[in-house]
Write a protein that holds these residues in place. Structure first.
Motif, mmCIF file in Angstrom:
data_model
loop_
_atom_site.group_PDB
_atom_site.id
_atom_site.type_symbol
_atom_site.label_atom_id
_atom_site.label_comp_id
_atom_site.label_asym_id
_atom_site.label_seq_id
_atom_site.Cartn_x
_atom_site.Cartn_y
_atom_site.Cartn_z
ATOM 1 N N MET A 1 0.799 -1.210 0.000
ATOM 2 C CA MET A 1 0.000 0.000 0.000
ATOM 3 C C MET A 1 0.837 1.267 0.000
ATOM 4 S SD MET A 1 -3.021 -0.873 -0.293
ATOM 5 C CE MET A 1 -3.576 0.825 -0.153
ATOM 6 N N THR A 39 -8.843 1.782 -3.430
ATOM 7 C CA THR A 39 -8.987 1.020 -4.667
ATOM 8 C C THR A 39 -7.983 1.521 -5.678
ATOM 9 O OG1 THR A 39 -10.666 2.515 -5.580
ATOM 10 C CG2 THR A 39 -11.467 0.642 -4.279
ATOM 11 N N GLN A 45 -8.176 -2.763 -2.458
ATOM 12 C CA GLN A 45 -6.887 -3.153 -1.916
ATOM 13 C C GLN A 45 -7.056 -3.674 -0.488
ATOM 14 O OE1 GLN A 45 -3.967 -2.729 -4.049
ATOM 15 N NE2 GLN A 45 -5.799 -2.570 -5.351
ATOM 16 N N GLU A 124 -6.538 5.981 -8.574
ATOM 17 C CA GLU A 124 -6.468 5.473 -7.214
ATOM 18 C C GLU A 124 -7.444 6.264 -6.351
ATOM 19 O OE1 GLU A 124 -2.448 5.920 -6.001
ATOM 20 O OE2 GLU A 124 -1.639 4.623 -7.565
#
Length: 284
Positions: A1, A39, A45, A124
């Protein structure tokens, strides 16, 4: 991440804006926002416990980005923070120092902030929830704890030894130190330092065996604040140690004095006790 968070960090910044700023948008953004979901290209995610501690803190002048990431070796949370400057143009957050900045699309619905970043043709999206100061303090209090173990702020002995909280004197010192303190004066080798209006906001918040340092510095963009977290141990009924530096303590009523001597230089900082509401006002 981390790639996602760093992508966001490249754009997001402090809340000191140009005359083009939308005041209502600024008011809505003010506060602390904790990451809930993310996402990439429409794909959700998986966020670990460390990722979920990531927080954006907006004030009138700035945004501080508190980033947490799982260390693969220790499994603890690694911490980093970033401070940037930005302006708001419509529904975009832009880098105030980059006239070519594309910006981040943002929207607020109730207590949810959504940030949308498009980079290299990929979208994103970050969803963050608004949290209060106590929740933010609880997250920051885990920074020097190996990043989020369950020992409630360091060790479990309430004072640095293994006898269930130390003797009555060390316990009393910790109890008296608990709270929020704003700087009144600073003296080095008997010379009084001249503090500007920004530096006069400097404060510390002591809880358990940790200190949150709220540092303020005057910069061209305005008065900028930064939060640091450090552990301390109680050495005696009159001293604590912070990063191996001894601090001599004196508390009289609502006044705290910390004295340090290092390399032949003696520094004395006097503080006054303030409330959470007063600290919140300083941070705005």
């Amino acid at each position: 991440m981390k790639r996602i968070f760093l992508g966001a960090t490249a754009f997001v910044a402090l809340l000191f804006s140009s005359c083009e700023k939308n005041d209502n948008a600024s008011a809505d953004l003010t506060g602390a926002w904790q990451l809930e979901s993310a996402t990439v290209a429409g794909q959700s995610q998986i966020l670990g416990d460390c990722d979920k501690k990531t927080v954006y803190v907006f004030t009138q002048n700035q945004l501080t980005f508190h980033e947490f990431e799982t260390n693969r070796s220790t499994r603890n949370c690694d911490y980093d923070n970033h401070v940037e400057t930005y302006k708001i143009e419509g529904n975009l957050i832009k880098d105030a120092n980059d006239p070519n900045e594309k910006g981040i699309l943002f929207s607020i619905s109730g207590n949810t902030l959504t940030l949308t970043i498009e980079e290299n043709g990929q979208k994103e999206t970050l969803n963050l929830k608004k949290i209060n100061q106590a929740q933010l303090d609880a997250i920051l209090a885990t920074i020097n704890n190996g990043g989020g173990n369950n020992n409630g702020g360091g060790n479990n002995n309430g004072g640095g030894n293994n006898n269930g909280g130390g003797n009555s004197n060390t316990g009393k010192i910790i109890a008296n130190l608990e709270g929020i303190w704003q700087i009144v004066s600073e003296t080095e080798n008997d010379v009084i330092e001249q503090l500007d209006n920004c530096e006069k906001k400097r404060s510390i918040k002591i809880s358990g065996n940790q200190i949150l340092y709220y540092d303020f510095e005057q910069k061209p963009i305005g008065c900028v604040s930064e939060i640091k977290v450090k552990n301390f141990t109680v050495s005696s009924d009159t001293t604590i140690e912070v990063e191996r530096k001894r601090h001599f303590i004196s508390i009289t009523g609502d006044n705290l004095t910390l004295t340090t001597v290092e390399n032949g230089r003696k520094k004395i900082i006097a503080y006054k006790r303030i409330t959470q509401a007063q600290l919140d006002a300083l941070l705005r």
